[in-house]
Motif scaffolding. Sequence first.
Motif, short mmCIF file in Angstrom:
data_model
loop_
_atom_site.label_atom_id
_atom_site.label_comp_id
_atom_site.label_asym_id
_atom_site.label_seq_id
_atom_site.Cartn_x
_atom_site.Cartn_y
_atom_site.Cartn_z
N ASN A 70 0.83 -1.19 0.00
CA ASN A 70 0.00 0.00 0.00
C ASN A 70 0.87 1.25 0.00
O ASN A 70 1.82 1.35 0.77
N PRO A 92 1.54 5.10 0.86
CA PRO A 92 1.04 5.97 1.94
C PRO A 92 0.26 7.16 1.41
O PRO A 92 0.61 7.75 0.39
N GLN A 93 -0.79 7.50 2.13
CA GLN A 93 -1.57 8.69 1.83
C GLN A 93 -1.25 9.76 2.86
O GLN A 93 -1.19 9.48 4.06
N VAL A 94 -1.08 10.99 2.39
CA VAL A 94 -0.76 12.11 3.28
C VAL A 94 -1.70 13.26 2.95
O VAL A 94 -2.31 13.31 1.88
N THR A 95 -1.79 14.20 3.88
CA THR A 95 -2.55 15.43 3.67
C THR A 95 -1.57 16.58 3.52
O THR A 95 -0.65 16.72 4.34
N SER A 139 -5.37 15.73 -0.58
CA SER A 139 -5.08 14.37 -0.17
C SER A 139 -4.21 13.75 -1.25
O SER A 139 -4.59 13.74 -2.43
N THR A 157 -1.42 10.63 -2.53
CA THR A 157 -0.83 9.31 -2.39
C THR A 157 0.61 9.37 -2.89
O THR A 157 0.86 9.76 -4.03
N ASP A 214 3.07 17.20 10.77
CA ASP A 214 2.31 17.06 12.01
C ASP A 214 2.67 18.16 13.01
O ASP A 214 2.81 17.94 14.22
N ALA A 232 2.55 7.37 6.00
CA ALA A 232 1.09 7.34 5.91
C ALA A 232 0.46 8.14 7.06
O ALA A 232 0.87 8.02 8.21
N GLY A 233 -0.52 8.95 6.70
CA GLY A 233 -1.29 9.68 7.69
C GLY A 233 -0.70 11.01 8.11
O GLY A 233 -1.34 11.75 8.87
N GLU A 234 0.48 11.35 7.65
CA GLU A 234 1.10 12.60 8.06
C GLU A 234 0.39 13.80 7.43
O GLU A 234 -0.11 13.72 6.31
N VAL A 235 0.37 14.88 8.19
CA VAL A 235 -0.17 16.14 7.70
C VAL A 235 1.00 17.08 7.43
O VAL A 235 1.76 17.41 8.33
#
Length: 248
Positions: free
Chosen positions: A2, A4-7, A28, A30, A57, A69-72
């Motif tokens: 997978n 990673p998806q980030v914002t 958003s 990837t 973050d 993954a999930g980092e802003v």
Amino acid sequence: MNRPQVTVRIPEGLRLFLPSDRRTAVLSLTTDGTSSLGHVVESLGIPLTEVGGLAVDGHDAPARHVPAAGEVIDVRAVVRPQQVPGAPLRFLLDVHLGTLARRLRLLGVDAAYESEDIGDPALAALSAHERRVLLSRDRGLLRRRELWAGGYVYSDRPEEQLQDVLDRFDPVLAPWTRCVACNGELRDADKDSVRDRLADGTRKTYDVFAECTACGRVYWRGAHHAELAAVVDRALREHAERRGHRAG
């Protein structure tokens, strides 16, 4: 595996670099899991020359950071006036910014200019060799790794270009001290020493001259001086107003 998806959060002033269908405050994204944060930002179309800092973050992060993954991610705009460390502030302008180069020189700012298209690699190498801030409207050129430093010129209008560069870099201004033709420094010249380079009418009408120490061009307050003086006066006034606003 997978990816990673980030914002990614983009400030308003940098959204113009995004594709027209993605110019929003929050994206958003990837990633491939191996590219650096700097590469991710550049893949959106934003030159790193226009980025004043990056955060992940809520904490400062270097461009070499690999997003997880999930980092802003927050992309910050350059803080003005921008400090360029390690060298006297000097500029290099690409072939499309001749009018801006001449106006900077008119104000005494060291502004080298290539009147012919020598190609992006050569321009970037010259910026690095002479430690000059490369000014351009070419986003691809500003993404070249060998650049010393760079700045995107946001407007296509010379008046606005000049205001933007002065506001961003806050150079020391010394009007009437540089040759607008070659960027060389000017010195006072005795009339007799330049007499052979003057037309008859000029010799009869004017007595105060300056000479370029590099190319030998002779200057005097001729018919176009009032127009040039207006450019200088306006730039000095607005420059002083910006400094006063920042101090206040």
